[in-house]
Design a protein around this motif. Structure first.
Motif, PDB file in Angstrom:
ATOM      1  N   LEU A  31       0.825  -1.209   0.000  1.00 44.48           N
ATOM      2  CA  LEU A  31       0.000   0.000   0.000  1.00 44.48           C
ATOM      3  C   LEU A  31       0.860   1.260   0.000  1.00 44.48           C
ATOM      4  N   TYR A  34       2.135   1.733  -3.480  1.00 45.11           N
ATOM      5  CA  TYR A  34       1.048   2.235  -4.342  1.00 45.11           C
ATOM      6  C   TYR A  34       0.789   3.711  -4.070  1.00 45.11           C
ATOM      7  N   ILE A  37       3.473   5.801  -5.675  1.00 45.69           N
ATOM      8  CA  ILE A  37       3.276   5.877  -7.131  1.00 45.69           C
ATOM      9  C   ILE A  37       2.187   6.892  -7.476  1.00 45.69           C
ATOM     10  N   GLN A  38       1.129   6.941  -6.650  1.00 42.81           N
ATOM     11  CA  GLN A  38       0.029   7.854  -6.922  1.00 42.81           C
ATOM     12  C   GLN A  38       0.376   9.303  -6.580  1.00 42.81           C
TER      13      GLN A  38
END
Length: 292
Positions: A31, A34, A37-38
């Motif tokens: 998480l 992720y 990355i966002q």
């Protein structure tokens, strides 16, 4: 006499605990990766907005700016007129959300709670709008607005935005209204409330979560829309942010720093909505299906 019963070895409780702990650690790492990355594109855009063309196209594309050029923001707000575009976007978005919310609440209540022969037909009519691509109506809308002398006005954007906000909004609100017990309205009617009081004092407060959901969707679609805004508005004083930032690119040379600053300014309202209304944004993803 020897027993033939086989004993199954039991797992050590400490081993179970370690496996659960390892699973949680792996999930947290996944998480976190992720999330990075966002979020990284936003961080990169922020750094981008402080650089000049030499740094952007040189060897310092991903690094920190050598000089933090706040002048890019000054240039975007003054020379680039991003401040005017920002105000125009706020006006168009705010009026669109206000008008669509009023129309959606009244229309959905009439369809779900009032008994008349064409309520199902009207519901189907509105829901068919979900299958119509918004940009497929570009040419017919342009002709209609031109004949009505409404091009280069705020209403040339507000009217189409409100119209295309209705299908999804009615789909969400009708599902939400069907979950509200009719006994509440019947009790209010027995107490002498008119239909207007029932709608204003009982239904509207209960509809606030669904209306907030629809408002979020409407905001995102209106704030980021480009095609209608680029086609129906030619006046520099009425351009919205999406069109205005696009027009900052020159024909021969482009100063990318102010464009990055304009993109950061355009992103700020959306980030504020997610920060201040994060719980409601999450609920907006499931309210239609849960209440439907």
């Amino acid at each position: 006499m020897e027993s033939n019963v086989m004993t199954v070895p039991q797992m050590n409780p400490k081993s179970k605990f370690n496996l659960k702990k390892a699973g949680k650690v792996l999930l947290s790492l996944a998480l976190a990766a992720y999330a990075i990355i966002q979020v990284y594109p936003l961080f990169w855009l922020l750094l981008f907005s402080f650089k000049d063309n030499n740094e952007i196209f040189g060897g310092n594309v991903l690094g920190l700016p050598e000089i933090w050029r706040w002048s890019n923001y000054t240039s975007a707000l003054t020379t680039g007129d991003v401040g005017i575009y920002f105000i125009n976007s706020i006006i168009v978005t705010a009026v669109t959300i206000l008008l669509s919310s009023v129309m959606l609440a009244a229309t959905s209540y009439a369809i779900v709670r009032m008994y008349w022969k064409l309520n199902n037909l009207f519901l189907t009519y509105f829901l068919i709008g979900l299958m119509v691509p918004i940009h497929a109506t570009l040419l017919p809308l342009f002709v209609i607005l031109r004949n009505m002398h409404m091009l280069n006005t705020y209403w040339s954007l507000i009217i189409p935005y409100v119209a295309f906000a209705l299908p999804m909004g009615i789909f969400i609100l009708t599902g939400f209204l069907n979950s509200i017990p009719r006994e509440l309205e019947e009790a209010a009617c027995i107490d002498g409330c008119s239909i207007y009081k029932i709608f204003g004092k009982i239904i509207i407060p209960l509809l606030r979560p669904a209306l907030a959901t629809v408002a979020i969707f409407t905001y995102m679609n209106t704030w980021n829309e480009l095609m209608f805004a680029n086609t129906f508005i030619n006046s520099e004083k009425l351009k919205t942010l999406t069109v205005g930032i696009m027009s900052l690119a020159g024909q021969h040379t482009t100063d990318w720093g102010p464009i990055g600053a304009g993109l950061v300014i355009a992103t700020i309202p959306t980030l504020l909505i997610y920060v201040l209304l994060s719980d409601q944004v999450q609920k907006s993803l499931i309210v239609g299906s849960v209440k439907g």
